[in-house]
Motif scaffolding. Structure first.
Motif, mmCIF file in Angstrom:
data_model
loop_
_atom_site.group_PDB
_atom_site.id
_atom_site.type_symbol
_atom_site.label_atom_id
_atom_site.label_comp_id
_atom_site.label_asym_id
_atom_site.label_seq_id
_atom_site.Cartn_x
_atom_site.Cartn_y
_atom_site.Cartn_z
ATOM 1 N N PHE A 22 1.178 -0.988 0.086
ATOM 2 C CA PHE A 22 0.066 -0.295 0.109
ATOM 3 C C PHE A 22 0.912 1.264 0.046
ATOM 4 N N SER A 23 1.066 1.395 -1.109
ATOM 5 C CA SER A 23 2.230 2.767 -1.462
ATOM 6 C C SER A 23 1.606 4.387 -1.055
ATOM 7 N N GLN A 24 2.230 5.017 0.067
ATOM 8 C CA GLN A 24 1.321 6.543 0.711
ATOM 9 C C GLN A 24 1.135 7.771 -0.799
ATOM 10 N N PRO A 25 -0.564 7.108 -0.395
ATOM 11 C CA PRO A 25 -1.104 8.428 -1.318
ATOM 12 C C PRO A 25 -0.933 9.618 -1.417
ATOM 13 N N ASP A 26 -0.884 10.190 -2.240
ATOM 14 C CA ASP A 26 -1.482 11.780 -2.311
ATOM 15 C C ASP A 26 -2.199 12.472 -1.048
ATOM 16 N N ILE A 27 -1.897 13.540 -0.338
ATOM 17 C CA ILE A 27 -3.359 13.654 0.135
ATOM 18 C C ILE A 27 -4.279 15.048 -0.061
ATOM 19 N N TYR A 28 -5.228 14.884 -0.533
ATOM 20 C CA TYR A 28 -6.016 16.453 -0.431
ATOM 21 C C TYR A 28 -7.299 16.767 0.507
ATOM 22 N N VAL A 29 -7.176 17.681 1.357
ATOM 23 C CA VAL A 29 -8.333 17.866 1.785
ATOM 24 C C VAL A 29 -9.493 18.651 1.123
ATOM 25 N N GLY A 30 -10.501 18.286 1.119
ATOM 26 C CA GLY A 30 -12.216 18.985 0.885
ATOM 27 C C GLY A 30 -12.802 19.068 1.953
ATOM 28 N N LEU A 31 -13.741 19.436 1.027
ATOM 29 C CA LEU A 31 -15.253 20.329 2.566
ATOM 30 C C LEU A 31 -16.498 19.566 1.956
ATOM 31 N N VAL A 32 -17.285 18.820 2.627
ATOM 32 C CA VAL A 32 -19.177 18.952 2.678
ATOM 33 C C VAL A 32 -19.481 20.047 3.336
ATOM 34 N N GLY A 33 -21.333 20.322 2.289
ATOM 35 C CA GLY A 33 -21.776 20.759 2.573
ATOM 36 C C GLY A 33 -22.593 20.153 3.299
ATOM 37 N N ALA A 42 -18.356 5.146 3.036
ATOM 38 C CA ALA A 42 -18.709 4.224 1.829
ATOM 39 C C ALA A 42 -17.840 4.977 1.224
ATOM 40 N N GLY A 43 -17.517 6.626 0.884
ATOM 41 C CA GLY A 43 -16.426 6.884 -0.165
ATOM 42 C C GLY A 43 -17.109 7.662 -0.278
ATOM 43 N N THR A 44 -18.674 7.998 -0.775
ATOM 44 C CA THR A 44 -19.609 8.690 -1.461
ATOM 45 C C THR A 44 -19.486 10.183 -1.206
ATOM 46 N N LEU A 45 -18.941 11.031 -2.740
ATOM 47 C CA LEU A 45 -19.046 12.520 -1.791
ATOM 48 C C LEU A 45 -19.767 13.264 -2.598
ATOM 49 N N THR A 46 -21.207 12.663 -2.096
ATOM 50 C CA THR A 46 -22.579 13.555 -2.555
ATOM 51 C C THR A 46 -22.658 14.305 -2.696
ATOM 52 N N HIS A 47 -22.063 15.594 -1.324
ATOM 53 C CA HIS A 47 -21.929 16.134 -0.965
ATOM 54 C C HIS A 47 -21.075 17.451 -0.598
ATOM 55 N N GLU A 48 -19.972 16.637 -1.445
ATOM 56 C CA GLU A 48 -18.887 17.791 -1.515
ATOM 57 C C GLU A 48 -19.438 19.615 -1.671
ATOM 58 N N PHE A 97 -12.836 16.581 5.239
ATOM 59 C CA PHE A 97 -12.254 14.929 4.747
ATOM 60 C C PHE A 97 -10.953 14.777 3.899
ATOM 61 N N LEU A 98 -10.208 13.801 3.700
ATOM 62 C CA LEU A 98 -9.106 13.512 4.073
ATOM 63 C C LEU A 98 -9.125 12.372 2.492
ATOM 64 N N ALA A 99 -9.080 12.624 1.066
ATOM 65 C CA ALA A 99 -9.025 11.741 -0.226
ATOM 66 C C ALA A 99 -7.601 11.601 -1.077
ATOM 67 N N ASP A 100 -7.899 10.920 -1.364
ATOM 68 C CA ASP A 100 -6.030 10.917 -2.217
ATOM 69 C C ASP A 100 -6.194 10.972 -3.818
ATOM 70 N N ALA A 101 -7.312 12.208 -4.360
ATOM 71 C CA ALA A 101 -6.744 12.847 -5.596
ATOM 72 C C ALA A 101 -7.431 13.897 -5.163
ATOM 73 N N THR A 102 -7.409 14.607 -6.689
ATOM 74 C CA THR A 102 -7.926 16.112 -6.344
ATOM 75 C C THR A 102 -9.013 16.030 -6.768
ATOM 76 N N SER A 103 -10.168 15.074 -7.563
ATOM 77 C CA SER A 103 -11.194 15.067 -7.538
ATOM 78 C C SER A 103 -11.348 13.674 -7.752
ATOM 79 N N THR A 104 -13.020 13.030 -6.633
ATOM 80 C CA THR A 104 -12.879 11.680 -7.143
ATOM 81 C C THR A 104 -12.480 10.701 -6.479
ATOM 82 N N GLY A 105 -11.605 10.130 -6.952
ATOM 83 C CA GLY A 105 -10.466 9.569 -5.957
ATOM 84 C C GLY A 105 -11.182 8.630 -4.185
ATOM 85 N N ASN A 106 -10.415 8.409 -3.485
ATOM 86 C CA ASN A 106 -10.959 7.242 -2.287
ATOM 87 C C ASN A 106 -10.544 8.851 -1.636
ATOM 88 N N VAL A 107 -12.643 8.356 -0.160
ATOM 89 C CA VAL A 107 -11.983 8.990 1.343
ATOM 90 C C VAL A 107 -10.643 8.164 1.934
#
Length: 137
Positions: A22-33, A42-48, A97-107
């Motif tokens: 399991f390689s260290q992923p890049d880390i991105y911070v996102g916000l949900v409403g 579950a990794g669903t970002l419906t409310h980002e 949340f923290l995710a591994d991509a600039t959009s979508t990706g994995n929470v």
């Protein structure tokens, strides 16, 4: 942060107990409403958030971004995490949340804010140094 996503839990189990890489992923911070723990688990970002120049802040990993922590599984942001200035109303922000991509990706990790914030056109959402606590307990 209050929880790990199912994705990260499974990756850590596979890595630690099954020897799967399991390689260290890049880390991105996102916000949900709307904070919805079940969806984030579950990794669903419906409310980002979206629109109005909203973008995740990344790639934030390494000693320059996170405190050295302590012996009790705690770390926090060593410097401010600054989102772009809103060019339109983003509305209410209730989770992060923290995710591994600039959009979508994995929470990876997620949690609710201690207080809901309202972001208007021209505002800049900033997580001040030391205010983003992550605990593995």
């Amino acid at each position: 942060m209050t929880a790990m996503s199912n994705y990260l839990e499974n990756k850590l189990i596979d890595h630690i107990l099954r020897g799967t890489s399991f390689s260290q992923p890049d880390i991105y911070v996102g916000l949900v409403g709307k904070y919805d723990a079940a969806q984030l688990e579950a990794g669903t970002l419906t409310h980002e958030l979206s629109g109005g120049s909203y973008a995740r802040v990344g790639s934030i990993r390494g000693d320059g971004y996170w405190s050295a922590g302590s012996t009790n599984g705690l770390t926090d942001n060593a410097s401010d995490i600054t989102f772009t200035t809103a060019s339109a109303e983003w509305g209410h922000v209730s989770g992060i949340f923290l995710a591994d991509a600039t959009s979508t990706g994995n929470v990876l990790l997620y949690g609710s804010l201690t207080a809901v914030k309202f972001v208007e056109n021209g505002d800049q959402f900033i997580v001040s140094a030391g205010d983003f606590d992550i605990t593995f307990a």
